[in-house]
Design an enzyme around this catalytic site. Sequence first.
Site, PDB file in Angstrom:
ATOM      1  N   GLU A 127      39.275  27.266  44.511  1.00 60.71           N
ATOM      2  CA  GLU A 127      39.861  27.989  43.978  1.00 60.71           C
ATOM      3  C   GLU A 127      40.783  27.212  42.632  1.00 60.71           C
ATOM      4  OE1 GLU A 127      41.164  30.784  44.418  1.00 60.71           O
ATOM      5  OE2 GLU A 127      40.373  31.528  46.721  1.00 60.71           O
ATOM      6  N   GLY A 134      50.933   7.357  67.509  1.00 62.71           N
ATOM      7  CA  GLY A 134      49.521   7.912  67.951  1.00 62.71           C
ATOM      8  C   GLY A 134      49.000   9.136  68.277  1.00 62.71           C
ATOM      9  N   PHE A 179      32.052  35.508  46.701  1.00 65.21           N
ATOM     10  CA  PHE A 179      32.337  35.188  45.481  1.00 65.21           C
ATOM     11  C   PHE A 179      30.892  33.575  44.732  1.00 65.21           C
ATOM     12  CE2 PHE A 179      34.781  33.235  42.064  1.00 65.21           C
ATOM     13  CZ  PHE A 179      35.405  33.861  41.378  1.00 65.21           C
ATOM     14  N   ALA A 234      28.665  22.807  39.000  1.00 60.76           N
ATOM     15  CA  ALA A 234      29.009  23.666  39.066  1.00 60.76           C
ATOM     16  C   ALA A 234      30.139  23.864  39.169  1.00 60.76           C
ATOM     17  CB  ALA A 234      27.959  25.096  37.606  1.00 60.76           C
TER      18      ALA A 234
END
Length: 385
Positions: A364, A341, A120, A127
């Site tokens: 997303e 720890g 995608f 942007a």
Amino acid sequence: MDPSDLRDVLAAVRDFVRTEVVPLEEEIDAGDAVPDRIVAQCREMGLYGFAIPEEFGGLGLTASEEVRLAFELGWTTPALRSLFGTNNGIAGHVLLEGGTPEQKREWLPRLASGEVTASFGLTEADAGSDPSSLATRAVRDGDDWVITGSKRYITNAPVADVIMVFARTDLDAPGNRGISTFLVPAGSPGLSVGPKDAKMGQFGAWTADVHLDDVRVPAEAVVGGPDGVDQGFRIAARCLAHGRLHIAAVCVGMADRLVHETVEFARTREQRGAPIARFQLVQGLVADSVTDARAGRGLVLDAAGTFDDGSDTVSGPAAAKYFCSEMVGRVADRAVQVHGGAGYMRGVTVERFYRDARLFRIYEGTSQIQQVIIARDVLGKAARA
């Protein structure tokens, strides 16, 4: 899907995750790769097409069914889900939401089988959550479009067979308008993928930059055909809403695993001759994490139900993604705290999940973008300039 069939699918995935994948988590983290045999098993199980309709070879799960599957997938490393998440989610849904019948017939069966891996391509250096700054451009040249620009942090880009590229096709259109989506096959002249990103966590889930240098594609590559020109942002918004539900459910599954790890450690780690589970301050941390995980599960199931019936396809997914991505971060932090720890050491599950969980608040749509979506949905015009 028939309820009994869904139970069988969930049981099979749960067994696969816990007996096959969990023992390999450290290997996947250290090698930054999921073994080929696990990838092959995912294909055989139909995981590359769980959200793709049956008519195209997928399982056709509804949102309410899908989130239950995602609860199981969230139990292990996010690298597993990343293998096929984009095929079912934001990339596959580009075609489901906006593709022509021909595009669906050509690509969806191959996505569902795992023959093809999709990416995608929306995010850019300037942007991310705000596509109005999209700089990638597509210019019409005869019967073709010529695409120029770069994309950043693109999931599965190093192995993608096709990338859904979002580009500005109307340079004069303001804001989110004038954006279109293109099917760009890997190997297209001018298309190149950068080296794998070196990330904080989620090793085995590959992302990389994608560069488009005058990539020429035919007019048929526009998702939706002629009617899809300048409709890219509308398509992306609908895909992302579905993806947010899925990510929220994965966060719930991860929170469940973290609670499990925390509880087991508290039961067996001793101080002063007694398990630390007896200490009320430890009990408080456990109780907060159990409550967070249960609240997230309830919210996701409710949001999936309203998504399926169409009564809320905007703020419900945003609220689920916002709460659950923040929630799993809190649960991971408490898990490390209870481990002391040991929780800060490599090779300990909660340390790895602590690194893995951080990304969910970013991709997303960041938590801040989800806040804006939720607020504007309820406030209406009063919240908009």
